[in-house]
Design an enzyme around this catalytic site. Structure first.
Site, PDB file in Angstrom:
ATOM      1  CD1 TRP A 159      25.459  -7.921  53.764  1.00 56.50           C
ATOM      2  CD2 TRP A 159      26.987  -7.219  55.229  1.00 56.50           C
ATOM      3  NE1 TRP A 159      26.603  -7.623  53.058  1.00 56.50           N
ATOM      4  CE2 TRP A 159      27.569  -7.190  53.942  1.00 56.50           C
ATOM      5  CE3 TRP A 159      27.772  -6.811  56.311  1.00 56.50           C
ATOM      6  CZ2 TRP A 159      28.878  -6.780  53.717  1.00 56.50           C
ATOM      7  CZ3 TRP A 159      29.080  -6.402  56.089  1.00 56.50           C
ATOM      8  CH2 TRP A 159      29.615  -6.396  54.796  1.00 56.50           C
ATOM      9  CB  CYS A 160      26.955  -2.883  56.219  1.00 58.46           C
ATOM     10  SG  CYS A 160      28.069  -1.594  56.812  1.00 58.46           S
ATOM     11  CE1 TYR A 161      25.894  -0.654  65.053  1.00 60.09           C
ATOM     12  CE2 TYR A 161      27.878   0.472  64.276  1.00 60.09           C
ATOM     13  CZ  TYR A 161      26.838   0.360  65.194  1.00 60.09           C
ATOM     14  OH  TYR A 161      26.741   1.240  66.232  1.00 60.09           O
ATOM     15  CB  ALA A 213      26.103  -4.236  52.358  1.00 58.26           C
TER      16      ALA A 213
END
Length: 480
Positions: free
Chosen positions: A169-171, A167
């Site tokens: 947005w995932c760190y 994803a």
């Protein structure tokens, strides 16, 4: 030597010669009524003697089972993957145990709560997952982006397909991206997809390919899955069983793992990819998106929480997509009581055991009507009940059980949704004591019944007889 006449002088029950007695209809009627009354009262007294008598009191808890309390549970989560399901325990004294596994078993289940196979074993996961240092480097696209159509095509074309479900947005997805793309580029150069054709590294953006990620039960990001052609093909709708990769995420580790996957496959023919079980960083991925969690935990007898949630030290979760709906098959506190023992005690005390498994069979389903990020909480107040019997001047405990009340709610949260059981034990306990009845007391009451009824019947007979005789004298007086 004492004569018989002197012995007869102490006779309390002197006999009246039968010739001096007179039978009457009224006396016969009273005798029958008295006999029936004696039988009825004797039956009542016998029933009372055989009935168990108990007394109930509330005292300060004097538990004999130590400082810890056992919690047994069997809970099914239709939308929580066993891959990330975690059982945690915390309390007000600062205890915080995360991802308990020793006494917990997990089974993958389908949306209808049916088990889809053997027990799910998470296996050892490294506490620290190594990432690459290529964060500041310019990313070179080496992996192939997939959608629903291309995924099905390529999974049947290549013996090994390694996919990074991520994803944006995932760190952790962004930490993996440079290493993944660099490793994909190296593998593409060593094992050309067109000339070699044994392996392909790809990626799927789960924010765009939502259905594809849901079909493969992706709940944490990034999830690296290994798909094998043919040998993992299932009969139900052609879905593939696959493995999850839990190892280090730097370029060197990724390349090494991929080469281990390619090594057993002959170059000249695309034969079925044989499963390699030598590497502990690869384990079977959940076949379905649900999980049944069963087992027990031991907690201190202080207010605390039993929390079930999705947890991972190297994955991110989309809180808006998490659904913590669950069905409670069993939840109880304290030692397990056999049904036979509980049934025997219930015959003595009918109301015992009604609340020791109050939540059994209850469903708590979030139908998405309350929006996302929904945490389901249960507030449990626990009271110990002890049944004690007194026999042979000694106290003996028949049963010890913990009963509880439950209040449940669904609440929105800004954090990852969880299922929380907040428990609080009462400092008091209910003590039910069986009071044994004396046999001598029973015999005394029986004698009192016989003597009392006989005496009262005699008095009534005397009154009735004298009344009838007086009425006859009055009648004779009028005639003269």
């Amino acid at each position: 030597m004492i004569s018989s006449s002197k012995i007869k002088s102490v006779d309390f029950y002197r006999k009246i010669p039968r010739d001096l007695t007179e039978a009457s209809l009224s006396g016969a009627g009273l005798s029958i009524v008295a006999a029936l009354a004696m039988m009825f009262l004797f039956g009542m007294e016998l029933s009372n003697y055989l009935t168990v008598s108990t007394s109930t009191s509330v005292i300060v808890d004097k538990s004999s089972d130590g400082e810890f309390l056992r919690i047994d549970f069997n809970i099914s989560f239709p939308a929580l993957s066993c891959e990330f399901a975690s059982v945690d325990v915390s309390d007000v004294l600062g205890t915080n145990r995360l991802n308990i596994t020793k006494t917990i078993r997990k089974f993958s289940i389908d949306p209808h709560l049916r088990s889809t196979g053997a027990e799910f074993h998470a296996g050892p996961v490294p506490h620290f997952i190594k990432h690459g240092d290529e964060v500041d480097e310019e990313t070179v696209e080496g992996s192939v982006p997939l959608n629903g159509v291309s995924f099905d095509k390529l999974s049947h074309l290549y013996p090994i397909l390694v996919v990074n479900f991520y994803a944006p947005w995932c760190y952790w997805s962004n930490r993996l991206k440079p290493s993944w793309e660099k490793a994909a580029k190296i593998i593409k150069e060593r094992y050309d997809p067109e000339m070699d054709g044994r392996i392909l590294l790809a990626k799927v953006d789960c924010t765009e390919e939502v259905d594809l990620c849901r079909r493969h039960h992706i709940q944490g990001y990034p999830s690296i899955r290994i798909f094998r052609k043919g040998s993992d093909l299932r009969e139900d709708h052609g879905h593939h069983d696959h493995e999850s990769y839990y190892g280090d995420r730097d370029t060197e580790s990724l390349v090494k793992t991929v080469e281990e996957l390619v090594a057993p496959i002959p170059l000249e023919s695309q034969k079925l990819a044989l499963e390699d079980k030598s590497n502990i960083t690869k384990r079977p991925a959940p076949k379905t998106g649900g999980c049944r969690i069963e087992g027990y935990v031991r907690v201190k007898k202080v207010p605390g929480n039993l929390i079930i949630s999705a947890r991972s030290a190297a994955h991110s979760f989309d809180a808006s997509q998490m659904n913590m709906s669950h069905v409670i098959s069993h939840l109880s506190f304290g030692k397990t009581i056999s049904p036979r023992v509980l049934s025997d005690v219930k015959r003595l005390i009918p109301y015992i055991g009604r609340s020791h498994d109050r939540l059994n069979g209850r469903s708590f389903i979030n139908h998405r009507e309350l929006d996302a990020n929904v945490t389901i909480e249960h507030y449990l107040q626990i009271v110990k009940t002890e049944v004690v019997t007194r026999r042979s001047s000694r106290e003996h405990t028949l049963i010890e059980e913990y009963e509880y009340t439950a209040h449940s709610s669904l609440a929105q949260s800004i954090y990852i949704p969880v299922t929380k059981f907040h428990f609080e034990l009462s400092p008091m306990q209910v003590l039910i004591t069986e009071n044994p009845k004396s046999f001598s007391h029973f015999i005394t009451n029986v004698c009192a019944i016989i003597g009392g009824v006989f005496t009262v019947a005699g008095i009534l007979d005397s009154i009735l007889h004298n009344t009838i005789r007086l009425m006859k004298k009055v009648e004779l007086g009028k005639n003269f």
